[in-house]
Design an enzyme around this catalytic site. Structure first.
Site, short mmCIF file in Angstrom:
data_model
loop_
_atom_site.label_atom_id
_atom_site.label_comp_id
_atom_site.label_asym_id
_atom_site.label_seq_id
_atom_site.Cartn_x
_atom_site.Cartn_y
_atom_site.Cartn_z
N ALA A 1 35.65 42.57 44.79
CA ALA A 1 34.65 43.52 44.30
C ALA A 1 34.56 43.60 42.79
O ALA A 1 33.97 44.54 42.26
CB ALA A 1 34.94 44.90 44.87
N ALA A 2 35.09 42.62 42.09
CA ALA A 2 35.12 42.70 40.62
C ALA A 2 33.71 42.84 40.04
O ALA A 2 33.46 43.67 39.15
CB ALA A 2 35.82 41.49 40.03
N GLY A 3 32.78 42.04 40.53
CA GLY A 3 31.40 42.13 40.04
C GLY A 3 30.76 43.46 40.37
O GLY A 3 29.99 44.00 39.56
N ASP A 4 31.06 43.99 41.54
CA ASP A 4 30.50 45.29 41.93
C ASP A 4 31.03 46.41 41.04
O ASP A 4 30.29 47.30 40.62
CB ASP A 4 30.82 45.59 43.39
N GLY B 1 41.17 44.84 48.42
CA GLY B 1 40.05 45.59 48.95
C GLY B 1 38.89 45.69 47.99
O GLY B 1 38.95 45.22 46.86
#
Length: 315
Positions: A262-265, A300
């Site tokens: 989820a780094a981009g999110d 996660g």
């Protein structure tokens, strides 16, 4: 029959940011390596997390101090009900969530290898039913929002409506063009901000990013299509900003990655909060980079999004 969730309870909730997008349940398996086509391998630990790019970004924004309303579509199954409870617990306004009786909520199957890289397959479920007609009824009655954030796990007709609405009402729309696909010039013309990674930038512009010069050509191509501001995210290198006035690279923070899911999110959600608070571009990107770096040190999607206090303490 579609229903709205919690309309009475959250009727008075004001939100500067409206996130429109997907809600999924992520099912994650850790492996030492990705299987080859046709190969079965034994994995390690299994985890189940709330996810979906829209939901991830909404949670990241809320944890970073944003006033967030999340517009999504879920089924009346256990996945949908658990997801809505989770958003409410995060302090996100969910009065505009669409609950579709008898429909399956979205799920994502994720494999994470020993280097923290991931492969993802998504079954859209109710996310594919978040229509432009429904979203129009929500956003046109929400005059409190100054910024809109969306991704591409919802129907492209809904994205096109949002672009037109924000253009006509002088609102700021940020599109994170993931999963990667082409966007029409009609959507891009007048868009406040687009935030592709290198792969997504190539699909949007046809320019393969191989060095700084090609990166600038890709950004310029998007500006030529009418986008006001462009940020190309570069993973461990950081993020490149360009508009008609300036261009610069903001370096990332060095960490040991455990899970990059989820780094981009997280980057997009936190960036939107910074911009909604009228922080400058360089400061906003640096702060979002810090949040993204923190997120990859945890497993996660939503659970990896750092809180404002964590970001502020991180150097």
């Amino acid at each position: 029959m579609p229903t709205l969730y919690g309309a009475i309870e959250y009727a008075a909730h004001m939100a500067k940011i409206i996130v429109i997008g997907s809600s999924n349940t992520d099912m994650v398996v850790k492996t030492s390596r990705f299987p080859e086509p046709g190969e079965t391998i034994l994995g390690g630990d299994f985890f189940m997390f709330p996810g979906g790019k829209g939901a991830n970004q909404a949670v990241a924004a809320a944890r970073a101090g944003g006033e967030v309303r999340f517009v999504c579509a879920v089924g009346d199954d256990v996945f949908g009900q658990n997801a809505l409870k989770g958003y409410r617990d995060e302090g996100i306004a969910i009065d505009s969530a669409l609950v579709l009786n008898g429909k399956a909520s979205g799920v994502a199957l994720i494999t994470v290898n020993g280097e923290g890289e991931n492969e993802i397959v998504v079954a859209s479920g109710t996310n594919a039913l978040l229509s432009a007609d429904y979203v129009s009824k929500v956003v046109e009655n929400r005059g409190d929002a100054s910024m809109f954030l969306t991704q591409l796990e919802t129907p492209i007709a809904t994205i096109a409506y949002l672009a037109q609405y924000c253009r006509n009402t002088n609102r700021s729309l940020i599109i994170n063009p993931a999963p990667a696909q082409e966007l029409s010039d009609v959507i891009l013309d007048g868009l406040f901000l687009v935030t592709p990674n290198e792969t997504e930038a190539k699909i949007l512009t046809g320019v393969a990013i191989e060095d700084d010069a090609s990166m600038e050509r890709a950004a310029q191509s998007l500006l030529n299509k009418g986008v006001q501001h462009v940020i190309i995210t570069l993973g461990s290198r950081g993020a490149f900003f360009m508009d008609h006035k300036e261009k610069f690279l903001v370096a990332s923070n060095k960490v040991k990655a455990m899970d990059t899911t989820a780094a981009g999110d997280v980057f997009n959600g936190v960036l939107t909060v910074c911009l909604s608070q009228e922080m400058g571009w360089q400061e906003s990107i640096a702060y979002a980079n810090k949040a993204a770096a923190l997120s990859v040190t945890k497993m996660g999607a939503q659970g990896s999004a750092p809180f404002k206090e964590e970001i502020n303490k991180f150097n």
